[in-house]
Design a protein around this motif. Structure first.
Motif, PDB file in Angstrom:
ATOM      1  N   THR A   1      -1.575   9.315  -8.288  1.00 44.20           N
ATOM      2  CA  THR A   1      -2.977   9.637  -7.983  1.00 44.20           C
ATOM      3  C   THR A   1      -3.980   9.755  -9.162  1.00 44.20           C
ATOM      4  O   THR A   1      -4.968   8.997  -9.124  1.00 44.20           O
TER       5      THR A   1
ATOM      6  N   SER B   1      -4.324  -2.403  -4.492  1.00 42.07           N
ATOM      7  CA  SER B   1      -2.726  -2.293  -3.981  1.00 42.07           C
ATOM      8  C   SER B   1      -1.891  -1.679  -5.030  1.00 42.07           C
ATOM      9  O   SER B   1      -2.093  -1.644  -6.321  1.00 42.07           O
TER      10      SER B   1
ATOM     11  N   THR C   1       0.831  -1.188  -0.028  1.00 41.65           N
ATOM     12  CA  THR C   1       0.154   0.090   0.092  1.00 41.65           C
ATOM     13  C   THR C   1       0.788   1.215   0.043  1.00 41.65           C
ATOM     14  O   THR C   1       2.189   1.044   0.081  1.00 41.65           O
ATOM     15  N   LEU C   2       0.183   2.216  -0.202  1.00 41.08           N
ATOM     16  CA  LEU C   2       1.083   3.710  -0.106  1.00 41.08           C
ATOM     17  C   LEU C   2       1.428   3.728   0.965  1.00 41.08           C
ATOM     18  O   LEU C   2       2.532   4.472   1.348  1.00 41.08           O
TER      19      LEU C   2
ATOM     20  N   ARG D   1      -3.556  15.682  -8.408  1.00 35.98           N
ATOM     21  CA  ARG D   1      -4.198  14.521  -9.142  1.00 35.98           C
ATOM     22  C   ARG D   1      -4.205  14.905 -10.594  1.00 35.98           C
ATOM     23  O   ARG D   1      -5.449  14.662 -10.859  1.00 35.98           O
TER      24      ARG D   1
ATOM     25  N   THR E   1      -6.874   2.304 -12.507  1.00 37.06           N
ATOM     26  CA  THR E   1      -6.645   1.177 -11.665  1.00 37.06           C
ATOM     27  C   THR E   1      -7.684   1.116 -10.826  1.00 37.06           C
ATOM     28  O   THR E   1      -7.818   0.156  -9.861  1.00 37.06           O
ATOM     29  N   GLY E   2      -8.328   2.335 -10.098  1.00 34.11           N
ATOM     30  CA  GLY E   2      -8.697   2.181  -8.945  1.00 34.11           C
ATOM     31  C   GLY E   2      -7.947   2.225  -7.737  1.00 34.11           C
ATOM     32  O   GLY E   2      -6.574   2.264  -8.085  1.00 34.11           O
ATOM     33  N   TYR E   3      -8.555   2.217  -6.600  1.00 32.92           N
ATOM     34  CA  TYR E   3      -7.420   2.586  -5.306  1.00 32.92           C
ATOM     35  C   TYR E   3      -6.980   1.071  -4.620  1.00 32.92           C
ATOM     36  O   TYR E   3      -6.973   0.919  -3.377  1.00 32.92           O
TER      37      TYR E   3
ATOM     38  N   GLN F   1      -4.883   6.252 -10.386  1.00 33.58           N
ATOM     39  CA  GLN F   1      -5.679   5.508  -9.420  1.00 33.58           C
ATOM     40  C   GLN F   1      -7.120   6.118  -9.809  1.00 33.58           C
ATOM     41  O   GLN F   1      -8.121   5.406  -9.531  1.00 33.58           O
ATOM     42  N   ASP F   2      -7.296   7.374  -9.811  1.00 38.10           N
ATOM     43  CA  ASP F   2      -8.423   8.055  -9.956  1.00 38.10           C
ATOM     44  C   ASP F   2      -9.426   7.587 -11.272  1.00 38.10           C
ATOM     45  O   ASP F   2     -10.488   7.347 -11.394  1.00 38.10           O
TER      46      ASP F   2
END
Lengths: 426, 241
Positions: A234, A245, A103-104, A174, A241-243, A237-238
């Motif tokens: 960021t 891992s 994770t981040l 972002r 890929t989504g949020y 992910q937005d």
């Protein structure tokens, strides 16, 4: 009688039968040339691999999640799913194996100067798969679409040949901006691709503004290193890929000497965060240095294998020399008898025939070096051979030594002939 | 009195052992003084070739003593035997035995090379020896480019170039026509007149006629040893035909 005299007799002996001499030296020639070329091919392939690995950066580490843990661990901690923000998510009780997640927060912990003082930079990475870029009717399938932080460019030794690089502000705001590799750029806008800067390109339908073109990395083997897109993690992910891992975390150690220490620190941080031990680790830390040494030892094995095949052909060449010297001694039995009758000593005869054998292998060796060096100038099965001086010296030395070794027996046989019998020989 | 060139006492050579033993030489006593020209005659199997091998230091006697120019040959190891052959004996063979693919000049130089004579001196001495046998202009010819008689003359040049105490010839005219035979025999006369000791093994009366002393062999023993008045040297070629 001196050596020069023996040499003159030997030269005369060797030149007396040019066809036979040519064929015998051919055996040595092939052996020596094979050693030089094959060792050069081995060296060349190992040099190519080493070069492509060194391009990864010598003091970088890559942390990846792995299929890890044991059933016991998964079950044991399955009951505390909410445990810590950085705790391994996605642990489902009841399954024996699971994919751990980075994770981040893991990345942030590694970047913590007190937890891991030997870590200089950290770049979390997410990669989006099967991304198609579209611009003004042109499309391109991107082989690597990476969401990461600006520090990734430093770690990966990347720069921008035109336009702007990624900034910390792009990350925090972002922003949907992207850096593209030249292969992507050329496909989308044609030409040298530099015009793509400032254009808005659709990636799987999501609009990103291209702010820069990455400097070419070249390609290693079949993989095109310039077929890639970098964007702020960021924003990726937005959109793409989504949020979930992270796919990996790139880490740069302070310097080449602290890579090992940094790796240990990372393992400590992640072991405590993931509640695992080194034996049950659900992630792996790849160290290019260790990868390099593994690859180097593989290619060394390869080179040794090639060299031994070549050495066998050199041995066969040596046996050819011995064979022809035995024939020569038999053929010239009478001559040996005459020489002995008029006062040649044992040493004179041994010297003459030994020199003849050495001359054959010396000549074959020289020609072999020549052929080997010329042959190594060409690319062989996709490898540019790298001639090593030691292999040339060794091959040549072994060739001459072979002549000496395989000439010794026939020469001694010649010298031990009794003059009366040798004179009577028809 | 100077020491003899050859001094054989009770020299015996036995091949094989026990019942199958063959006495090739059965106790030979022979003294050859310096400057003698000796012909050894006998049918094949009479032991004359064995004598030649022993005299030429190519073989050692089973029993008895052989002194070559005062040197006891039984005590010599292989290397010293080679040295004695090189320094004291000049060989002339029936089949010439020149080294093939090697020029006449180089063939004549060969014994000097093995004796360690320097190149320049070697060239000079070999050329002089070739001139002496009348082949001064054939030095660069290969044996295959020379007639039988010429080859044998090159072989004689090679035998005398080291100025040995003994010229040992084994059927030197056996492979030659009458004209070449006469040439070779004239050369021997010439060499003998120069004071060199010659031992010729032959079965041809014509050859033996030239010698000062004729020794006949039968069954490994000397059966006659006669000295004759030397014929004039440089006899006409026609006289020998």
């Amino acid at each position: 009688m001196n050596v020069r005299e023996s040499a003159r007799f030997a030269v005369r002996g060797v030149t007396a039968n040019p066809m036979r001499t040519a064929l015998t030296t051919l055996g040595i020639l092939i052996g020596v040339a094979a050693v030089i070329v094959l060792v050069a091919v081995g060296n060349g392939s190992s040099a190519a691999v080493t070069e492509s690995l060194s391009r990864l950066g010598s003091n970088t580490l890559t942390v990846q999640a792995s299929q890890g843990g044991t059933g016991g661990r998964a079950g044991g901690f399955g009951g505390f799913p909410g445990f810590g923000g950085g705790g391994p998510g996605g642990v489902s009780s009841g399954t024996q194996t699971r994919t751990a997640e980075l994770t981040l927060d893991d990345a942030a912990a590694i970047a913590d100067a007190t937890l891991a003082p030997h870590v200089l930079r950290v770049a979390p990475r997410v990669s989006a798969s099967s991304v198609t870029a579209t611009y003004d009717g042109a499309t391109h399938t991107v082989s690597s679409f990476l969401g990461t932080s600006p520090s990734y460019l430093t770690i990966n030794d990347d720069s921008v040949q035109k336009g702007e690089t990624l900034t910390a502000e792009d990350w925090t705001s972002r922003r949907r901006v992207a850096l593209v590799g030249s292969s992507v750029a050329e496909d989308l806008v044609g030409g040298d691709g530099l015009d793509v800067v400032g254009k808005t390109v659709q990636f799987n339908g999501i609009a990103f503004t291209v702010v820069g073109v990455l400097t070419d990395k070249g390609s290693t083997g079949p993989q095109d290193e310039d077929d890639r897109v970098l964007a702020p993690l960021t924003a990726v992910q937005d959109t793409l890929t989504g949020y979930g891992s992270l796919s990996a975390i790139s880490v740069q150690a302070k310097d080449a000497d602290s890579v090992e220490t940094a790796q240990a620190e990372i393992e400590d941080v992640l072991n405590s965060r993931h509640r695992v031990t080194s034996a049950t680790a659900d992630y792996s830390v790849q160290n290019p240095t260790s990868l390099l040494s593994a690859v180097t030892s593989t290619s060394q094995t390869f080179t040794v294998l090639l060299a031994s095949v070549a050495a066998i052909s050199l041995l066969v060449g040596g046996i050819g020399v011995m064979n022809i010297m035995l024939v020569t001694v038999t053929e010239r039995t009478r001559e040996i008898g005459i020489r002995k009758a008029i006062g040649a000593r044992r040493g004179d005869i041994v010297g003459q025939f030994l020199l003849e054998a050495v001359l054959l292998s010396l000549f074959g060796g020289l020609m072999g070096v020549l052929v080997g060096l010329v042959g190594s100038r060409f690319e062989i099965v996709g490898v540019q051979p790298v001639v090593s001086a030691s292999s040339v010296v060794l091959a040549f030395g072994v060739a001459v030594g072979t002549g000496l070794f395989f000439g010794l027996y026939p020469a001694n046989r010649a010298a031990s002939l009794r003059p009366i019998e040798a004179l009577r020989y028809e | 009195m100077p020491r003899p060139v050859l001094d054989l006492r009770g020299v015996t050579k036995v091949f094989g052992a026990g019942d199958t033993a063959v006495h090739a030489l059965a106790g030979v006593d022979l003294v050859v003084e310096r400057g003698e020209y000796v012909a050894v005659m006998g049918a094949s199997g009479s032991g004359k070739s064995t004598l030649m091998n022993i005299v030429g230091c190519l073989d050692v006697p089973t029993r008895g003593r052989y002194l070559l120019d005062g040197v006891d040959t039984r005590r010599l190891d292989e290397g010293r035997q080679a040295l004695v052959r090189n320094r004291k004996i000049g060989f002339v063979f029936q089949s010439f035995n020149l080294i093939p693919r090697t020029s006449a000049q180089s063939n004549v130089e060969l014994p000097l090379a093995y004796a360690g004579v320097k190149l320049a001196q070697r060239r000079e001495r070999a050329a002089a020896a070739l001139a002496r046998v009348g082949l001064a202009d054939r030095g660069h010819h290969l044996p295959s480019e020379l007639s039988g008689g010429q080859q044998q003359r090159v072989a004689i040049a090679r035998a005398i170039v080291t100025e040995p105490v003994l010229l040992l010839a084994d059927e030197p005219t056996g492979a030659l026509d009458s004209r070449s035979t006469a040439e070779v025999l004239d050369l021997f006369d010439d060499v003998s007149a120069g004071g060199r000791t010659i031992l010729v093994i032959t079965h041809e009366e014509e050859v033996a006629e030239r010698a000062h002393r004729v020794i006949r062999f039968r069954d490994g023993r000397i059966v006659s040893d006669e000295r004759r008045a030397p014929r004039g040297t440089h006899v006409a070629v026609g006289g020998a035909a």
